[in-house]
Design a protein around this motif. Structure first.
Motif, short mmCIF file in Angstrom:
data_model
loop_
_atom_site.label_atom_id
_atom_site.label_comp_id
_atom_site.label_asym_id
_atom_site.label_seq_id
_atom_site.Cartn_x
_atom_site.Cartn_y
_atom_site.Cartn_z
N GLU A 1 0.82 -1.21 0.00
CA GLU A 1 0.00 0.00 0.00
C GLU A 1 0.85 1.26 0.00
O GLU A 1 0.60 2.20 -0.77
CB GLU A 1 -0.95 -0.01 1.21
N SER A 2 1.87 1.31 0.86
CA SER A 2 2.72 2.51 0.89
C SER A 2 3.56 2.61 -0.38
O SER A 2 3.89 3.72 -0.82
CB SER A 2 3.62 2.49 2.13
N HIS A 3 3.90 1.46 -0.95
CA HIS A 3 4.61 1.45 -2.23
C HIS A 3 3.77 2.11 -3.30
O HIS A 3 4.25 2.94 -4.09
CB HIS A 3 4.94 0.00 -2.59
N ALA A 4 2.49 1.76 -3.34
CA ALA A 4 1.56 2.37 -4.30
C ALA A 4 1.42 3.86 -4.04
O ALA A 4 1.38 4.67 -4.99
CB ALA A 4 0.20 1.67 -4.23
N ASP A 5 1.36 4.24 -2.78
CA ASP A 5 1.27 5.66 -2.44
C ASP A 5 2.50 6.42 -2.93
O ASP A 5 2.40 7.57 -3.41
CB ASP A 5 1.14 5.84 -0.92
N ALA A 6 3.67 5.79 -2.82
CA ALA A 6 4.91 6.44 -3.25
C ALA A 6 4.91 6.66 -4.76
O ALA A 6 5.38 7.71 -5.24
CB ALA A 6 6.12 5.59 -2.84
N ILE A 7 4.40 5.70 -5.52
CA ILE A 7 4.32 5.87 -6.97
C ILE A 7 3.39 7.03 -7.32
O ILE A 7 3.71 7.87 -8.17
CB ILE A 7 3.83 4.56 -7.63
N GLU A 8 2.25 7.09 -6.63
CA GLU A 8 1.32 8.19 -6.88
C GLU A 8 1.95 9.53 -6.52
O GLU A 8 1.79 10.53 -7.24
CB GLU A 8 0.03 7.98 -6.08
N GLN A 9 2.68 9.57 -5.41
CA GLN A 9 3.35 10.81 -5.01
C GLN A 9 4.35 11.25 -6.08
O GLN A 9 4.47 12.45 -6.37
CB GLN A 9 4.07 10.61 -3.67
N ALA A 10 5.05 10.29 -6.66
CA ALA A 10 6.06 10.62 -7.67
C ALA A 10 5.44 11.24 -8.91
O ALA A 10 5.98 12.21 -9.46
CB ALA A 10 6.83 9.35 -8.06
#
Length: 516
Positions: free
Chosen positions: A463-472
């Motif tokens: 989940e946090s990995h997906a959040d990081a991609i969205e943040q990028a």
């Protein structure tokens, strides 16, 4: 995106060349009175058979394009030393003399490449066996993939003796012998014990060193540690690996005296220094290569894969290795597209994945797993106009790779464990427009240097990995540029020549103290 690189750097190609030459000269000057012998599994030049335009066989040479071989090759050209390596090219024997030697580079010979010939059983037991089924997974804490086979261990020892024999033919009292990586852990002690001279021996371990509780699971831990203690200097990428190594020696080697504060180990009347040398890349050359890639190349790439000119691209560049976290990365992307459908069709993930060590079952399984997940994602979310994940397996020219680095919107570098990870630094060095975002695993050695300017991620946390991609991909332009400039300063200030200079400056200091 501006193609005028001067607006981002203010440094000319001529200045870049001068800076590289100055650093290489400084390194070479410090070693000018020594006979430098580099010893590695991988060779800097490899010869292969090819067919010319008329269909006739011809011999071509593969040259160093990145990493250690590319960085050390120009230094060796100034030193007139010897590089000892496994001759694994199909045309290698046809290009050497009867002793397995040739002068390189081919167009302007400056130093000697000494090739060693390994049999098929050597390669199977030493390389595909103990090196990559025991040491590689052990050091990356992939304990489920470790195989401690006694026959492979004996083959590993025998090949290390072959490398040691090659070194002994060239070594003198003035020699500086530099071993590379986990393939040659036994060789330093063999050279030390069998040499009639007293050379300075150092070793750089390019992968992580595991904690003592993991390393002691290896049945041959005593022999490996004592082999490495034949060195005068051992280098690791980050201080944590140094601490792990010293704790292993302290716990598992009888009568070894370990000084953690100074990084010194005393064993059998000798002293070994253990020190961190974070490796860099040839940042100036990568920057220049990236500046020379026109935006038209990027448009051609997008056209080839059916991407609109304004379509965003997130990039991954890895060997297909189970340590690189590719399945975990794909699952994070799948989670993002599943839970936030507004991102479907908004960006494409491009994975440049080089096939690696396919003779080993764990790698075959990894490659099948990546293919299965990719197909599932594309079937689940893809449309007639959009393919979520694009896999590129063929080898890309260096300029094409630099173009992918430069023009992609973000890069995902999310290994489960990595000694350093030079791809992260290559991506940063290519950001001449200062608009790319790096998502970097907290478990990569490079995170220690770059972590405060990247988007950090735990690759196991989907989940946090997906959040990081969205943040990028949603990061404001001002923040993208600010982070990129900070990262580029770090990478340029700690390039591969700085790494080499720091290491050989330590060699000079140790030898100036009277040796060990």
């Amino acid at each position: 995106m501006s193609n005028d690189w001067r607006s981002a750097t203010g440094i000319s190609p001529h200045q870049i060349s001068q800076a590289n030459e100055k650093e290489e000269t400084e390194i070479a000057t410090s070693l000018s009175n020594d006979t430098v012998i580099v010893v590695s599994n991988r060779q800097p030049y490899r010869h292969r058979y090819r067919q010319n335009e008329d269909g006739d066989p011809t011999i071509t040479v593969d040259r160093p394009t990145g990493g250690l071989t590319a960085g050390l090759d120009p230094v060796m050209q100034r030193l007139n030393g010897t590089w000892i390596a496994w001759g694994d090219g199909e045309a290698d024997r046809d290009t050497t003399d009867e002793d397995g030697q040739l002068s390189v580079p081919p167009e302007d010979p400056q130093y000697t490449l000494q090739r060693l010939w390994l049999t098929d059983s050597d390669v199977e037991g030493y390389y595909y066996g103990y090196s990559n089924r025991a040491l590689w997974p052990l050091c990356h804490l992939a304990m489920g993939n470790t195989e401690f086979d006694s026959a492979q261990w004996r083959q590993y020892q025998a090949v290390n003796q072959k490398f040691a024999d090659g070194v002994l033919e060239h070594a003198t009292d003035d020699s500086v012998i530099w071993f590379q990586d986990y393939h040659l852990a036994c060789a330093p002690k063999l050279v030390r014990s069998q040499s009639s001279s007293d050379p300075f021996i150092l070793h750089f371990w390019h992968i992580p060193w595991p904690p003592v509780d993991a390393f002691r699971a290896c049945p041959q831990h005593q022999e490996l540690l004592e082999g490495l203690l034949g060195n005068d200097l051992i280098g690791f990428h980050v201080p944590q690996y140094c601490r792990n190594f010293m704790e292993c020696v302290e716990t598992l080697v009888e009568h070894a005296e370990v000084e953690h504060d100074s990084g010194r180990i005393r064993h059998e009347g000798r002293e070994t220094m253990v020190k961190a040398f974070p490796m860099g890349v040839d940042a100036d050359t990568i920057k220049q290569q990236s500046m020379n890639v026109p935006e038209s190349m990027w448009q051609e790439f997008k056209n080839e894969f059916g991407l609109a000119s304004d379509h965003r691209v997130v990039l991954g560049v890895d060997r297909l290795d189970y340590t690189k976290g590719i399945p975990e990365r794909l699952k994070a992307l799948e989670h993002l597209w599943a839970e936030r459908p507004e991102w479907r069709g908004e960006f494409t993930y491009v994975q440049k994945g080089s096939e690696s060590r396919s003779q080993i079952p764990a790698y075959q399984q990894l490659q099948e797993r990546v293919s299965t997940i990719t197909e599932r994602i594309n079937d689940r979310f893809g449309t007639d106009d959009w393919q979520p994940v694009i896999m590129i397996e063929e080898k890309l020219p260096r300029d094409t790779l630099c173009g992918l680095y430069r023009y992609s919107d973000a890069a995902l570098v999310s290994p489960l464990r990595d000694g350093m990870n030079l791809v992260a630094q290559e991506y940063v060095a290519s950001q001449v427009d200062d608009d790319g975002v790096l998502v970097l695993s907290e478990l990569a050695g490079s995170h220690e240097q770059l972590g405060d300017a990247v988007i950090s991620v735990n690759p196991y946390d989907t989940e946090s990995h997906a959040d990081a991609i969205e943040q990028a991909i949603t990061m404001p332009e001002t923040e993208r540029r600010h982070r990129s400039r900070r990262l580029r300063r770090k990478v340029h200030n700690n390039n591969i020549n700085v790494w080499l200079h720091d290491m050989f400056d330590t060699v000079d200091q140790l030898r100036g103290d009277g040796g060990t």
